[in-house]
Write an enzyme that holds these catalytic residues in place. Structure first.
Site, PDB file in Angstrom:
ATOM      1  N   HIS A  94       0.852  -1.191   0.000  1.00 19.13           N
ATOM      2  CA  HIS A  94       0.000   0.000   0.000  1.00 19.13           C
ATOM      3  C   HIS A  94       0.891   1.245   0.000  1.00 19.13           C
ATOM      4  O   HIS A  94       1.960   1.259   0.604  1.00 19.13           O
ATOM      5  CB  HIS A  94      -0.927   0.004   1.222  1.00 19.13           C
ATOM      6  CG  HIS A  94      -1.972   1.063   1.120  1.00 19.13           C
ATOM      7  ND1 HIS A  94      -1.717   2.368   1.475  1.00 19.13           N
ATOM      8  CD2 HIS A  94      -3.253   1.029   0.661  1.00 19.13           C
ATOM      9  CE1 HIS A  94      -2.810   3.086   1.238  1.00 19.13           C
ATOM     10  NE2 HIS A  94      -3.754   2.305   0.752  1.00 19.13           N
ATOM     11  N   GLU A 160      -3.766   2.440  -7.245  1.00 21.85           N
ATOM     12  CA  GLU A 160      -4.141   3.576  -6.410  1.00 21.85           C
ATOM     13  C   GLU A 160      -3.257   4.773  -6.766  1.00 21.85           C
ATOM     14  O   GLU A 160      -2.126   4.870  -6.266  1.00 21.85           O
ATOM     15  CB  GLU A 160      -3.962   3.240  -4.924  1.00 21.85           C
ATOM     16  CG  GLU A 160      -4.855   2.117  -4.457  1.00 21.85           C
ATOM     17  CD  GLU A 160      -5.120   2.166  -2.955  1.00 21.85           C
ATOM     18  OE1 GLU A 160      -6.270   2.021  -2.566  1.00 21.85           O
ATOM     19  OE2 GLU A 160      -4.174   2.382  -2.180  1.00 21.85           O
TER      20      GLU A 160
END
Ligand code: 13P
Length: 245
Positions: A94, A160
């Site tokens: 992430h 993302e």
């Protein structure tokens, strides 16, 4: 009508508590899950609730250290330990791990490998910063992320764009055109790697209002939701958007 179930992942980041998780999992029992695979990623102490949940669970990280299952790595949690709780997925790479903990593509690849070894599905996050985007490096960063982090079949990829995440100075939402171009590019790279069909999620400022539009774009198999996954009133409209596709 789409044939495949969309994948809706709620990443709680370092938010929530046991009561909030109880409310979420209890309320989810009343939600139509026939069109969506819902995966909740609460902080590590709460993943033990996976076995009592109507939806799948994911951890937010796992150790990439060899030999994998156990060892002298204080503070780390192995993929095997996560799998033992009944949790089936794990986020790796992430952007907040990359930003705050210096995780590189090489480290993320190690984590993904450890996850696959024990039967967890890694959800491998990639995406460019605003500086990289402004320098015209988006495709290069995304391609390197895929080639260097995705070890093979059995993974999920999450794109993302870091500048569009709500926690990043409010996030500048990406346009459907931005999203579509990136996902087409990602699908092409995955195909060239022999990994066609790898699910690709989009994750940045997804909410109940924009989910339906985003989820109907080509090469989008689901959404990775941050801020709007914490409360049922925000999260359920994203799940329900799938029913109307
Ligand atoms: P937001 O949905 O809050 O923009 O967060 C995206 C994200 O980082 C999910 O992993």
């Amino acid at each position: 009508m789409a044939m495949n179930k969309k994948i809706i992942v709620g990443n709680w980041k370092m938010n929530g508590n046991g009561d909030m998780l109880n409310v979420m999992t209890e309320t989810l029992k009343g939600v139509d899950l026939s069109r969506a695979t819902v995966i909740l990623c609460p902080p590590m102490p709460y993943i033990g609730a996976a076995s009592k949940s109507p939806v799948d669970f994911g951890a937010q990280d796992c150790s990439g250290h060899e030999p994998g299952t156990s060892g002298a790595f204080t503070g780390e949690v192995s993929a095997a330990m996560i799998a033992e709780t009944g949790t089936k997925y794990v986020l790796v790479g992430h952007s907040e791990r990359r930003l705050h903990h210096g995780e590189t593509n090489a480290i993320v690849a190690e984590k993904a490998k450890q996850a696959l070894k024990v039967g967890l599905t890694p959800i491998i996050c990639i995406g460019e910063t605003v500086e990289e985007r402004n320098a015209g490096q988006t495709n290069a960063i995304v391609e390197a992320g895929l080639r260097e982090c995705v070890p093979g079949k059995g993974c999920i990829v999450a794109y993302e764009p870091r500048w569009a995440i709500s926690a990043v100075s409010g996030g500048i939402p990406a346009t459907p055109k931005d999203i579509q171009e990136a996902h087409e590019f990602i699908a092409g790279i995955l195909e060239s790697m022999g990994l066609a069909g790898t699910p690709i999620l989009y994750g940045a400022s997804v909410n109940g209002d924009n989910a339906a539009e985003i989820l109907t774009l080509p090469h989008i198999d689901g959404a990775l939701v941050g801020a709007k996954s914490l409360k049922p009133a925000d999260f359920f409209p994203v799940i329900e958007a799938v029913s109307n596709l």
